[in-house]
Design a protein around this motif. Structure first.
Motif, PDB file in Angstrom:
ATOM      1  N   ARG A 222       0.702  -1.016  -0.017  1.00  0.00           N
ATOM      2  CA  ARG A 222      -0.096   0.108  -0.052  1.00  0.00           C
ATOM      3  C   ARG A 222       0.835   1.291   0.082  1.00  0.00           C
ATOM      4  N   TYR A 223       0.477   2.064  -0.757  1.00  0.00           N
ATOM      5  CA  TYR A 223       1.012   3.628  -0.678  1.00  0.00           C
ATOM      6  C   TYR A 223       0.110   4.836  -0.582  1.00  0.00           C
ATOM      7  N   LYS A 224       0.881   5.826   0.121  1.00  0.00           N
ATOM      8  CA  LYS A 224      -0.003   6.960   0.356  1.00  0.00           C
ATOM      9  C   LYS A 224      -0.493   7.567  -1.150  1.00  0.00           C
ATOM     10  N   TYR A 225      -1.941   7.834  -1.292  1.00  0.00           N
ATOM     11  CA  TYR A 225      -2.365   8.349  -2.553  1.00  0.00           C
ATOM     12  C   TYR A 225      -1.585   9.638  -3.093  1.00  0.00           C
ATOM     13  N   LYS A 226      -1.334  10.579  -2.284  1.00  0.00           N
ATOM     14  CA  LYS A 226      -0.665  11.674  -2.572  1.00  0.00           C
ATOM     15  C   LYS A 226       0.406  11.559  -3.336  1.00  0.00           C
ATOM     16  N   PHE A 227       1.287  10.603  -2.600  1.00  0.00           N
ATOM     17  CA  PHE A 227       2.931  10.229  -2.995  1.00  0.00           C
ATOM     18  C   PHE A 227       2.684   9.564  -4.503  1.00  0.00           C
ATOM     19  N   LEU A 228       1.838   8.549  -4.676  1.00  0.00           N
ATOM     20  CA  LEU A 228       1.835   7.808  -5.795  1.00  0.00           C
ATOM     21  C   LEU A 228       1.293   8.864  -6.825  1.00  0.00           C
ATOM     22  N   ARG A 229       0.134   9.724  -6.695  1.00  0.00           N
ATOM     23  CA  ARG A 229      -0.196  10.488  -7.777  1.00  0.00           C
ATOM     24  C   ARG A 229       0.910  11.583  -8.157  1.00  0.00           C
ATOM     25  N   ALA A 230       1.892  11.736  -7.272  1.00  0.00           N
ATOM     26  CA  ALA A 230       2.925  12.839  -7.729  1.00  0.00           C
ATOM     27  C   ALA A 230       3.776  12.190  -8.817  1.00  0.00           C
ATOM     28  N   THR A 231       3.662  10.805  -8.799  1.00  0.00           N
ATOM     29  CA  THR A 231       4.530  10.341  -9.905  1.00  0.00           C
ATOM     30  C   THR A 231       3.850  10.437 -11.327  1.00  0.00           C
ATOM     31  N   THR A 232       2.731  10.685 -11.372  1.00  0.00           N
ATOM     32  CA  THR A 232       2.085  10.864 -12.797  1.00  0.00           C
ATOM     33  C   THR A 232       1.316  12.112 -13.073  1.00  0.00           C
ATOM     34  N   SER A 233       1.250  12.753 -11.876  1.00  0.00           N
ATOM     35  CA  SER A 233       0.451  14.084 -12.056  1.00  0.00           C
ATOM     36  C   SER A 233       1.014  15.210 -13.250  1.00  0.00           C
ATOM     37  N   ASN A 234       2.257  14.917 -13.427  1.00  0.00           N
ATOM     38  CA  ASN A 234       2.607  16.359 -14.325  1.00  0.00           C
ATOM     39  C   ASN A 234       3.208  15.582 -15.611  1.00  0.00           C
ATOM     40  N   ILE A 235       2.947  14.332 -15.853  1.00  0.00           N
ATOM     41  CA  ILE A 235       3.466  13.483 -17.103  1.00  0.00           C
ATOM     42  C   ILE A 235       3.300  14.574 -18.096  1.00  0.00           C
ATOM     43  N   PRO A 236       4.406  14.864 -19.033  1.00  0.00           N
ATOM     44  CA  PRO A 236       4.169  15.743 -20.270  1.00  0.00           C
ATOM     45  C   PRO A 236       3.173  15.387 -21.030  1.00  0.00           C
ATOM     46  N   SER A 237       2.468  16.180 -22.069  1.00  0.00           N
ATOM     47  CA  SER A 237       1.314  15.759 -22.940  1.00  0.00           C
ATOM     48  C   SER A 237       2.156  15.025 -23.951  1.00  0.00           C
ATOM     49  N   SER A 238       3.607  15.346 -24.416  1.00  0.00           N
ATOM     50  CA  SER A 238       4.248  14.839 -25.267  1.00  0.00           C
ATOM     51  C   SER A 238       4.615  13.151 -24.984  1.00  0.00           C
ATOM     52  N   VAL A 239       4.473  12.869 -23.745  1.00  0.00           N
ATOM     53  CA  VAL A 239       4.566  11.465 -23.538  1.00  0.00           C
ATOM     54  C   VAL A 239       3.387  10.653 -23.925  1.00  0.00           C
ATOM     55  N   ILE A 240       2.106  11.336 -23.282  1.00  0.00           N
ATOM     56  CA  ILE A 240       0.856  10.776 -23.859  1.00  0.00           C
ATOM     57  C   ILE A 240       0.663  10.669 -25.140  1.00  0.00           C
ATOM     58  N   LYS A 241       1.167  11.972 -25.842  1.00  0.00           N
ATOM     59  CA  LYS A 241       0.795  11.746 -27.376  1.00  0.00           C
ATOM     60  C   LYS A 241       1.635  10.861 -27.997  1.00  0.00           C
ATOM     61  N   ASP A 242       2.665  10.665 -27.510  1.00  0.00           N
ATOM     62  CA  ASP A 242       3.760   9.402 -28.263  1.00  0.00           C
ATOM     63  C   ASP A 242       3.364   8.113 -27.853  1.00  0.00           C
ATOM     64  N   ASN A 243       2.400   7.942 -26.735  1.00  0.00           N
ATOM     65  CA  ASN A 243       1.994   6.525 -26.480  1.00  0.00           C
ATOM     66  C   ASN A 243       2.957   5.887 -25.865  1.00  0.00           C
ATOM     67  N   ARG A 244       4.135   6.597 -24.976  1.00  0.00           N
ATOM     68  CA  ARG A 244       4.882   6.002 -24.503  1.00  0.00           C
ATOM     69  C   ARG A 244       4.512   5.069 -23.194  1.00  0.00           C
ATOM     70  N   GLY A 245       5.479   4.195 -22.676  1.00  0.00           N
ATOM     71  CA  GLY A 245       5.415   3.360 -21.542  1.00  0.00           C
ATOM     72  C   GLY A 245       6.015   3.720 -20.086  1.00  0.00           C
ATOM     73  N   SER A 246       5.312   3.545 -18.970  1.00  0.00           N
ATOM     74  CA  SER A 246       6.231   3.714 -18.001  1.00  0.00           C
ATOM     75  C   SER A 246       6.398   2.623 -16.990  1.00  0.00           C
ATOM     76  N   LYS A 247       7.615   2.490 -16.538  1.00  0.00           N
ATOM     77  CA  LYS A 247       7.889   1.108 -16.083  1.00  0.00           C
ATOM     78  C   LYS A 247       7.935   1.181 -14.395  1.00  0.00           C
ATOM     79  N   LEU A 248       7.213   0.362 -13.661  1.00  0.00           N
ATOM     80  CA  LEU A 248       7.244   0.297 -12.265  1.00  0.00           C
ATOM     81  C   LEU A 248       7.683  -1.055 -11.713  1.00  0.00           C
TER      82      LEU A 248
END
Length: 303
Positions: A222-248
């Motif tokens: 389990r992880y605090k939501y606010k910390f987990l959200r910080a890992t994705t809250s500001n992913i650049p639009s270029s990453v989303i547009k290029d359909n890139r992957g994130s590794k966990l």
């Protein structure tokens, strides 16, 4: 040594980059609140920027020397300085002009230990900025990321899907449970608040979203939501547009590592390629890493 010889001494770093917006995107990825201090570390290999929160969340931006069109390093060891992340990003934004390519030069240190930024390719005007630096804060915790076993507990998911899943699980003050099971190969995100919400990604069913999966035993942290959200809250639009992957990756003790790739190449020179782990690799990328500590009350069944 007299003052004149000090003035003539070469700065620790002189570097140039041809895409200020790429740097903005990379640094904004780790900017999870308005007032945020960062530690910058310089070396012959590149620039690393580190930010952290209350000993539970740490992020690093790796800007390797290959990302720069010029990189001259004259420092001794690995000099560090503290800086306001927000101020740094705002200054870099000044050099980012939509539809135009501006070469940005960065120097450190200036006469009063400032970080100096200057545009160098315009005949009509020159943009110049000085950012005051300070003695860096001590990085408060050593993430010491170690594998949880002989088989890495890791999965790669499309960045857009990861961000959407975490956004959907929001409950104020809540925690998110991340579970991996090998058979059937599944990643589960589960949030608890006024009710329960669960998102399952099955490797052989959702291969368009869950593009890689390695797990030899069932684990759950389990992880605090606010910390987990910080890992994705500001992913650049270029990453989303290029359909890139994130590794966990889940390491020993449940320490979670989240990795993103952000292109800092000029759009016209970006030639993506996809590697075996499902990453889409642009020709020039900044590596972003987050480390999130799990909550303390974990089930001892996690080995």
């Amino acid at each position: 040594m007299n003052s004149s010889s000090l003035a003539e001494e070469a700065p620790d770093l002189v570097c140039q980059i041809d895409n200020a917006q790429g740097m903005v995107d990379a640094l904004t990825t780790v900017r999870w609140k308005r007032q945020q201090d960062a530690v910058v570390e310089l070396s012959e290999h590149g620039v690393v920027l580190i930010v952290e929160e209350t000993g539970c969340l740490q992020a690093k931006v790796y800007l390797q020397r290959e990302l720069f069109t010029r990189y001259e390093y004259n420092g001794q060891g690995r000099p560090r300085f503290g800086i306001s992340l927000g101020l740094f990003v705002d200054c870099l934004n000044t050099f980012s002009v939509p539809g135009q390519s501006t070469i940005l030069e960065i120097r450190y240190p200036g006469p009063d230990m400032q970080l100096l930024l200057k545009s160098v390719d315009s005949l009509d005007a020159c943009i110049y900025a000085e950012i005051r630096t300070r003695i860096p804060d001590t990085v408060s915790w050593d993430y010491n990321f170690e594998p949880a076993g002989s088989t890495p507990l890791t999965f790669t998911v499309k960045s857009a899907a990861l961000k959407e899943a975490i956004d959907d699980l929001e409950w104020p003050g809540s925690s998110i449970q991340i579970s991996l099971q090998p058979v059937p190969s599944t990643v589960t995100f589960r949030g608890e608040g006024h009710g329960d919400l669960q998102i399952d990604l099955m490797y052989y069913v959702n291969t368009d979203l869950l593009v890689a999966f390695h797990c030899d035993r069932q684990v759950s942290y389990r992880y605090k939501y606010k910390f987990l959200r910080a890992t994705t809250s500001n992913i650049p639009s270029s990453v989303i547009k290029d359909n890139r992957g994130s590794k966990l990756t889940i390491g020993r003790g449940g320490l979670l590592k989240v990795q993103h790739l952000v292109s800092v190449a000029r759009p016209s020179t970006s030639h993506p390629r996809i590697d075996s782990a499902g990453y889409q690799q642009p020709s020039r990328i900044a590596y972003i890493e987050f480390f999130v500590k799990p909550e303390e009350d974990e089930d001892t069944a996690n080995g």
